[in-house]
Structure formats: structure tokens, C-alpha cells
Design an enzyme around this catalytic site. Structure first.
Site, PDB file in Angstrom:
ATOM      1  N   GLN A 120       1.047  -1.311   0.018  1.00  0.00           N
ATOM      2  CA  GLN A 120      -0.027   0.004  -0.060  1.00  0.00           C
ATOM      3  C   GLN A 120       0.841   1.177  -0.018  1.00  0.00           C
ATOM      4  O   GLN A 120       1.569   1.345   0.771  1.00  0.00           O
ATOM      5  CB  GLN A 120      -0.962   0.059   1.260  1.00  0.00           C
ATOM      6  CG  GLN A 120      -1.730   1.271   1.446  1.00  0.00           C
ATOM      7  CD  GLN A 120      -2.637   1.191   2.572  1.00  0.00           C
ATOM      8  OE1 GLN A 120      -2.489   0.036   3.097  1.00  0.00           O
ATOM      9  NE2 GLN A 120      -3.336   2.363   2.970  1.00  0.00           N
ATOM     10  N   GLU A 241     -10.342  -1.398   6.250  1.00  0.00           N
ATOM     11  CA  GLU A 241      -9.154  -1.938   6.821  1.00  0.00           C
ATOM     12  C   GLU A 241      -9.564  -2.199   8.507  1.00  0.00           C
ATOM     13  O   GLU A 241      -8.972  -2.875   8.998  1.00  0.00           O
ATOM     14  CB  GLU A 241      -8.101  -0.773   6.698  1.00  0.00           C
ATOM     15  CG  GLU A 241      -6.728  -1.152   7.315  1.00  0.00           C
ATOM     16  CD  GLU A 241      -5.656   0.086   7.266  1.00  0.00           C
ATOM     17  OE1 GLU A 241      -4.702  -0.358   7.293  1.00  0.00           O
ATOM     18  OE2 GLU A 241      -6.052   1.304   6.985  1.00  0.00           O
TER      19      GLU A 241
END
Length: 387
Positions: A120, A241
Site C-alpha cells: 500500500q 481496513e
């Protein structure tokens, strides 16, 4: 409110527990890595619930509570840290929500098979918790067929092992804050255009990296959600998340708390009223976190849920690390015996817990940022003045 799981969930729990028992207790170590990801994929345990009206891209149909069951059983069985976490839990739900058919068909099956690893690219020097301050740029090239990405990302987990990176970059020249950002999928195998440098931590490990992009190529068809829509896509990803994965995290927390309680009983620290009170509070707070996570599971209408969850578990885990050192006393500062015998120095589990948990209230959005989000989006208070 009834927090019990249904019959289908319990059947899935039985199958998950049987598979994990077979694959984790046969005497063969299962370190985090590509081989383990492929084993999970072959067993059908990556991509639970990846079904939409456009098609099914994962391995197994499962409700949100079924996904919680698998995550909890994995943590309870002591499964190794997942190398494929970013691809499965962050990228995949984001593509299902914002990607097109071609993107889902290209990337999700490879993640479900455990074949492609993702990292990420969000945080940058000077743009960590304040993500909207990022400066990495992506400029159209090759007649509009590609983007050229230039800039620096930091604290990038698994960048040295990843095949792909999903990142935020500024695609509109002169744009500020959250305007003009785009969400791009970038292949990492670009020598000379992408450089990865490990960051050595207090724990002695190097789990994070700096990543430098120097004109790295990203194909235009790998732009997710449309040019300039990156902020909306990124915020959607951050909400995911802290969904199902949060409950699995709490199962791991329960195991760590149990280890601290057993240590307190062995050392006699549990007999001290102050320590005993802290242990009970840690247990009670963990139950509250679990119930709160179950209550908000799948509730996309609650804009404050992700920030509340992050505030709760970040501070709880940091307090647990401090409590572990208090329970252990002076020996907590000593290294293991094998280090004094000339072998490489390694932290034990509780020392690692203490040092690593110091960052829990900072990474993934600091406590200060989470409180601002709750104040602005939930309580309707005036936004903080920004330059």
C-alpha cells in the site's frame, strides 16, 4: 443485542478449525510467505465473500459473520502473519466497490490463489496521518496509455516482496489537499524506476520500507474509480481496513492478554491490587471492543465507526505492552540467554509487544487525526483550520 453466530457460521467454524488443525499442527512450521499464501488459496480460504452481481471472484461464499469466524479461527490457531493481507482485505473489497469488470477479473483471482502480493502506497514523508498532503505525482504519458509516477512513499509494509502497489498520487497539476488525487495500481518489478529501502526498527526487524518512484509506469486501465476520484476510493479502503480484520486482531489481543495474565500469576504480580485492577480493566475493555466491532460490522452508514475502532484498539494495545513490562519487572530489560552466548540478539514476544505497540496510536492514522474525524464527521463540529 444478540451477538451469537448462526448455524451456517458454526458449520464454517468447524470446517475452518479442522483445516487449520491439519495444516498448522503437523509439525511443519508455516512462516509467512508465498508458499503459505498459495496453500491458503488452494484450501479455499482467501477471498471469502467476494461475490457481487457482476460475478464471484473468490474461493468461497461467506457472510460478513462467516468472514469473522474464519478470521477468529485463524488467529486462535496461531496462523502466521499474512503476506497477502493487503491484497485480500484492502485491495479486493476496494476493487469490488470501485473497480471495473476488467480490473476485478485481472487482479482478484490471482489474489485468491495466493499468487500475487500487494503493498500500500499511502504515507509519505510529511504526509502520514495527514494523507491529503501527499506530493507523489502521476503524469499521463505514451499518448495517454500510461501514467508516470514520481515521488516517495514510506512505512510501506511488504514492499520488498510485493508484486504490485496500490497508491495515491496527484494527477492534477496545482491541486491541493484531497482534490486532484487518483488511485493507481503499479507493478513493482521496474528496475531503475522503483527502489525499495528497508527501515530498521526498534525491534530489530525491518518490516517497513521506503519506496522511491522515478517515472514508474502504471497503465491507464489500472486507474481505479476515475481520475481525480482517488480520495473517495482511498477513504473507502481505509474504512474496510478496520472491518472484519479488526475482530481477528482482537482474537490475537486476547492471546497476548492471556500470556500477560499467566506471567502475572507466575511472578506474583497478580497479587498486587494495582496490577490486578489493570489486568481486569484490560480484559473488560477488550470485551467492549469486540461487542462494538460486532455491532458496527457491515454498517457503512456509521461514518465514525472506523475511527472509533482505531482509537480503541490502538490505545488498548499500547497499554497492554506497558502492563506486560510492569508485570515482568526488572528482567524485562534483559536480553535472552542465547544472545549472551554469542547468538543473534532477538526480542522475546512480550518485549516485541511493548516496543511495537508504541506505534499503534500513530500508524494508520494517529489518535489526533481520528479524534478530528469523529468531531467533524459525527459530532458536526467546525473543521480544523488548515494552511
Amino acid at each position: 443485542m444478540d451477538f451469537a453466530f448462526g448455524p451456517d457460521d458454526e458449520e464454517l467454524r468447524h470446517r475452518a478449525r479442522a483445516w487449520l488443525t491439519e495444516h498448522l499442527t503437523d509439525g511443519t512450521p508455516r512462516p509467512a510467505g508465498r508458499a503459505w499464501e498459495r496453500e491458503l488459496g488452494a484450501g479455499g480460504w482467501i477471498g471469502l465473500g467476494w461475490s457481487t452481481a457482476r460475478g464471484t471472484y473468490g474461493n468461497r461464499t461467506a457472510s460478513p459473520t462467516g468472514q469473522v469466524v474464519w478470521a477468529e479461527e485463524y488467529a486462535r490457531a496461531g496462523g502466521p502473519p499474512r503476506l497477502g493481507h493487503m491484497g485480500e482485505h484492502l485491495l479486493a473489497p476496494t476493487l469490488l466497490a470501485h473497480g471495473d469488470d476488467a480490473q476485478c477479473a485481472r487482479f482478484l483471482p490471482a489474489v485468491a490463489r495466493g499468487e500475487e502480493i500487494w503493498c500500500q502506497g499511502y504515507s509519505e514523508p510529511g504526509a502520514g496521518s495527514d494523507l491529503a498532503a501527499l506530493r507523489t505525482t502521476a503524469v499521463r504519458a505514451d499518448g495517454g496509455r500510461t501514467y508516470r509516477v514520481s515521488g516517495q512513499k514510506v512505512w510501506t509494509s511488504h514492499a520488498h516482496e510485493a508484486d504490485w502497489c496500490f497508491l495515491l498520487a496527484r494527477t492534477t497539476e496545482g491541486s491541493r489537499r484531497h482534490h486532484g488525487l487518483s488511485f493507481l495500481l503499479v507493478p513493482m518489478d521496474q528496475p531503475g524506476r522503483i527502489e525499495v529501502r528497508p527501515i530498521r526498527q526498534l525491534t530489530g526487524a525491518a518490516e517497513f520500507n521506503e519506496v522511491f518512484f522515478d517515472g514508474a509506469k502504471a497503465r491507464a486501465e489500472h486507474l481505479v474509480g476515475g481520475e481525480g476520484a482517488g480520495w473517495r476510493v482511498a477513504m473507502s479502503l481505509l474504512a474496510r481496513e478496520r472491518g472484519v480484520a479488526t475482530l481477528a486482531l482482537q482474537t490475537g489481543f486476547a492471546a497476548e492478554l492471556g500470556r500477560v495474565i499467566r506471567l502475572a500469576q507466575r511472578t506474583g504480580a497478580a497479587a498486587e491490587p494495582v496490577v490486578r485492577d489493570r489486568l481486569v480493566r484490560q480484559w473488560a475493555d477488550l470485551q467492549v471492543m469486540r461487542w462494538n466491532a460486532l455491532r458496527t460490522l457491515g454498517d457503512a452508514a456509521d461514518p465514525g465507526a472506523p475511527s472509533v475502532a482505531k482509537l480503541l484498539w490502538g490505545s488498548w494495545h499500547k497499554r497492554l505492552g506497558e502492563l506486560a513490562m510492569q508485570v515482568r519487572g526488572a528482567p524485562a530489560a534483559l536480553g535472552p540467554d542465547d544472545w549472551r552466548a554469542g547468538r543473534p540478539y532477538r526480542l522475546d514476544a512480550l518485549q516485541h509487544l511493548f516496543l511495537f505497540s508504541r506505534a499503534d496510536t500513530v500508524y494508520g492514522g494517529s489518535d489526533e487525526i481520528q479524534r478530528n474525524l469523529i468531531a467533524e464527521r459525527v459530532l458536526g463540529l467546525p473543521k480544523e483550520a488548515r494552511p
